[in-house]
Structures are given as structure tokens and as C-alpha cells.
Design an enzyme around this catalytic site. Structure first.
Site, PDB file in Angstrom:
ATOM      1  N   ARG A   1       7.223   5.542   1.496  1.00  0.00           N
ATOM      2  CA  ARG A   1       6.148   6.748   1.865  1.00  0.00           C
ATOM      3  C   ARG A   1       5.333   6.451   2.975  1.00  0.00           C
ATOM      4  NH1 ARG A   1       2.589  10.250  -1.133  1.00  0.00           N
ATOM      5  NH2 ARG A   1       3.690  10.511  -3.332  1.00  0.00           N
TER       6      ARG A   1
ATOM      7  N   MET B   1       0.761  -1.319  -0.027  1.00  0.00           N
ATOM      8  CA  MET B   1      -0.112   0.008   0.079  1.00  0.00           C
ATOM      9  C   MET B   1       0.992   1.327  -0.195  1.00  0.00           C
ATOM     10  SD  MET B   1      -2.960   0.674   2.597  1.00  0.00           S
ATOM     11  CE  MET B   1      -2.042   0.981   4.206  1.00  0.00           C
ATOM     12  N   HIS B   2       0.676   1.849  -1.035  1.00  0.00           N
ATOM     13  CA  HIS B   2       1.435   3.271  -1.110  1.00  0.00           C
ATOM     14  C   HIS B   2       0.783   4.549  -1.663  1.00  0.00           C
ATOM     15  CE1 HIS B   2       2.149   1.933  -4.938  1.00  0.00           C
ATOM     16  NE2 HIS B   2       2.464   3.139  -5.292  1.00  0.00           N
ATOM     17  N   ARG B   3      -0.421   4.330  -2.238  1.00  0.00           N
ATOM     18  CA  ARG B   3      -0.957   5.508  -3.111  1.00  0.00           C
ATOM     19  C   ARG B   3      -1.301   6.663  -2.163  1.00  0.00           C
ATOM     20  NH1 ARG B   3      -0.869   5.155  -7.860  1.00  0.00           N
ATOM     21  NH2 ARG B   3      -0.459   3.192  -8.502  1.00  0.00           N
TER      22      ARG B   3
ATOM     23  N   ASP C   1      -2.577  -1.807  -3.481  1.00  0.00           N
ATOM     24  CA  ASP C   1      -3.295  -0.493  -4.255  1.00  0.00           C
ATOM     25  C   ASP C   1      -2.057  -0.322  -5.547  1.00  0.00           C
ATOM     26  OD1 ASP C   1      -1.162   0.723  -2.996  1.00  0.00           O
ATOM     27  OD2 ASP C   1      -2.282   2.232  -1.877  1.00  0.00           O
TER      28      ASP C   1
END
Ligand code: UD1
Length: 368
Positions: free
Chosen positions: A244, A209-211, A287
Site C-alpha cells: 500500500r 509504515m502502512h496505516r 505504525d
């Protein structure tokens, strides 16, 4: 054109590397025909997001490294443009090839257009129709400026036609990421990552997950991490965490003092370890864009934490389910798969490992 055509490939961020590696390899097999040059913008610079991928994919060291690093979108894109312009003015290539939808792709496309250099886009035509995604803007601009558009799936062809791109510029060459997957699956099977993380095949969730939409807002990120922690009470979850996201988890104080024995948060993994982790998992929760495609090829059920996808084939014929950031939908999708669902899917047309050869054949016709 006199002599061999000079072709520059521009890469910058993790998802570019597995798309560029097979094409770089194919072009370098023909040194008498093509002069191939690799430029790395340095958008991704952490070892685990960059060098490790070069090593595992067998990519040569870049001929030029621009070292632009992180920043706001404008800052990062502008720095890439300034540095790349100097390189491309010096090199005067006959063709520049860009990949996917990251800021490096956009920056290179604009520089080429201004320098009147021919541009090819690998992975053209994909649209999520969500302009709040930075990648959507990057895709639209890149396709608009490209001379050769190499599409991965039917939806891409339809989108380009609807946008008025002339058919003569568009080529259905298939999904180049699958070339890398096919080339490296055997080596990935040798990875010891399951033993290292004490995981049993087909009995864990592999998550990424990084969006920005999921991780930059504290309420959304807390809700998603809580959802994943709940899932980890039913089945172990392993989460190689993008820098991130790691930064945000720390900044928002999420997980502070809470122990979830079923949830393992790891550093980002290399290409081979992550391929193995996907291939042996029960479920993938993500994601990412590329992971929706890789799971479709591997036949692994994928739950995508987005409400839209540009990768229409992964939902239409593949194993992908879109759940947004809604914990109830995600949890219900997990339960459905644990009860045996979610494995129905087929591999889309031309996701066969031969995309780079098809692209090189077209380049031969156009440039030689
Ligand atoms: C980028 C791509 C995205 C892709 C993702 C995969 C754009 C707009 N987005 O998102 O399409 O799915 O890569 O990883 O190009 N950072 C590090 N080390 C690094 C790189 C980044 O710590 O090596 C941190 C920095 O704090 C940076 C943040 O991650 O500010 C975001 O990096 P950036 O390249 O801007 O975008 P990604 O979120 O990685």
C-alpha cells in the site's frame, strides 16, 4: 454435540497468521478431541504478506482459500462474507475462531452471527477509541458478536466490562502473538538479514509504515518520509515497505530523484527476518499494532507514528512512545533513545508463550 467438535479458524491478512499459528498447532496436537479446519480469505495474497508467513510459521496449507483480494472496505468485507457463508453453511462448525481486527475478522463475525454459529475472538477488548481507524470498527463489532472473548491485557478486560460484556464470556488468556515470538526467536536469530542489508547490530532503525492515516494523504506521507530521511543522516534506517505504501510513494512522486544513502527501502520481509531485524535494532519506528507488542517483549524502544494505541500496556509498562505523524516529536524521541533512553520496560502479564494452551484448556471445558 455429537462426536468431536468441529472448529474453524479464519485468517486473512498478515497480522492474523502469527496469532493463528500457535493455536492451530495446539489444536492439531489433539486430533482425537478436535476436528480443526483452517480457512484463508485471501485478503492478503502477495507471497511476502501471506505464503512466506505460512511457510515460516509452519502452518498447514489452508483447507479452503477464498481468494477475495483487495478492494474498498465494503467490497472486500462483502466478498469475504459471501464466500465464507457458503463454506460455513457446508461445514456447519461447532465454533469459529477469529483473530485481531482486520476486515476478514469483521466479515467472519457477521457471517457467524447470521448463521447462529458460536464465535470466539482472540485478542478481544482492545480499543484505540479512534473510530476513524477501520480496525477499531472491526474490533467493536467482533467483540459485540462473540461468545468467547480472549483478552490479551488488562485494558481489554476493563473495556469489555465498560461495554457491558458479561464476565462469563471473557477470559484473560494473554498475548498469543508472543507464543509465536517465543517459538521462533531461536530460528530468527539465525537469520542473515543484517549481513544481507549491511547493518550493524544496535546501530540502525527498523521501520514499517502502512496505516491509511499516514500513507494515503500526500502531504502527511511526504512529511513523514522527509522526517525519516533526516533521521537516516544520524543513524541508518531500513524500511521494509508494505505494498500500500509503496504504491502511494510512487503515485505521489515522493523520493523521485532524491538520494538518501542512509535510507534503505526493501520489500516486506518474512516473519523470521523481521523478528531478527527488530531484535537487533537500536530503535523501531512503526505504525503497526503487532510491532508495538513485539518490541515491548523484546525490550527494544519503539516510536509509534500514531496518536492513540489500543495496546495500552505497551505504553504503560513497555517500551512504546506515541508520536503521531509529528516530525519534531519523532525526531526528539529518536534523539532521546540515541542518548541512551527508552529501554525501560517490563513484559506485561501473561505475555509468556503459553496463551494458546490456556485457550485450548478453555475450549476443552466449553466444548467437550
Ligand atoms: C491490513 C489490515 C491492517 C493490518 C495490515 C497489515 C484491515 C482493515 N487492515 O491493512 O489492520 O495492520 O493489513 O499488513 O484489514 N495489497 C497488496 N498485496 C496484498 C495485500 C494488499 O498489494 O497481498 C495492497 C492492495 O493495493 C490493497 C492495499 O494493499 O488495496 C491494502 O490492503 P488491505 O488488506 O485492504 O489492507 P492493509 O492496508 O494491508
Amino acid at each position: 454435540m455429537t462426536g468431536k467438535p468441529k472448529i474453524v479458524l479464519v485468517v486473512g491478512a498478515r497480522p492474523n497468521f502469527m496469532k493463528a499459528a500457535p493455536l492451530m498447532d495446539r489444536l492439531q496436537q489433539e486430533p482425537d478431541r478436535f476436528d480443526t479446519i483452517l480457512i484463508h480469505t485471501g485478503q492478503h495474497y502477495d507471497h511476502n504478506l501471506s505464503q512466506l508467513f505460512f511457510d515460516q510459521l509452519g502452518m498447514p496449507e489452508p483447507d479452503s482459500y477464498l481468494g477475495v483480494g483487495s478492494g474498498t472496505h465494503a467490497h472486500q468485507t462483502a466478498r469475504i462474507m459471501v464466500e465464507l457463508e457458503k463454506e460455513l453453511m457446508r461445514l456447519k462448525p461447532d465454533l469459529v475462531i477469529v483473530f485481531g481486527d482486520v476486515n476478514s475478522t469483521l466479515a467472519a463475525s457477521v457471517v457467524c452471527a447470521k448463521l447462529c454459529l458460536k464465535l470466539a475472538h482472540v485478542e478481544a477488548g482492545l480499543r484505540s477509541f479512534d473510530n476513524t481507524m477501520p480496525e477499531e470498527i472491526n474490533r467493536i463489532v467482533t467483540d459485540r458478536l462473540s461468545d468467547y472473548l480472549f483478552a490479551t491485557e488488562d485494558a481489554g478486560l476493563v473495556n469489555l466490562r465498560n461495554e457491558g460484556v458479561p464476565d462469563r464470556k471473557v477470559f484473560f488468556t494473554g498475548n498469543i502473538m508472543i507464543d509465536s515470538l517465543v517459538n521462533h526467536l531461536k530460528a530468527a536469530r539465525e537469520s542473515r538479514i543484517l549481513e544481507k542489508l549491511s547493518l550493524e547490530p544496535r546501530n540502525y532503525v527498523a521501520m514499517t509504515m502502512h496505516r491509511p492515516a499516514n500513507v494515503d494523504d500526500s502531504e502527511t506521507l511526504s512529511r513523514l518520509i522527509k522526517c525519516v530521511a533526516d533521521i537516516s543522516e544520524r543513524i541508518p534506517v531500513v524500511f521494509p515497505c508494505h505494498p500500500r505504501t509503496a504504491k502511494r510513494i510512487k503515485e505521489f512522486g515522493i523520493l523521485d530523484g532524491n538520494s538518501h544513502p542512509g535510507l534503505t527501502i526493501e520489500q516486506p520481509l518474512g516473519y523470521l527476518d523481521f523478528l531478527k531485524l527488530q531484535a537487533e535494532s537500536k530503535i523501531v519506528l512503526t505504525d503497526s499494532g503487532g510491532i508495538q507488542e513485539e518490541t515491548t517483549y523484546l525490550g527494544i524502544p519503539c516510536i509509534t507514528m500514531r496518536t492513540t494505541t489500543e495496546l495500552v500496556a505497551t505504553v504503560e509498562v513497555g517500551t512504546n512512545t506515541l508520536c503521531g505523524s509529528d516530525p519534531q516529536k519523532i525526531s526528539a524521541a529518536v534523539d532521546r533513545i540515541l542518548e541512551g533512553g527508552g529501554t525501560e520496560g517490563r513484559i506485561p502479564d501473561l505475555w509468556d508463550g503459553n496463551t494458546s494452551s490456556r485457550i485450548v484448556e478453555i475450549l476443552r471445558q466449553k466444548l467437550l
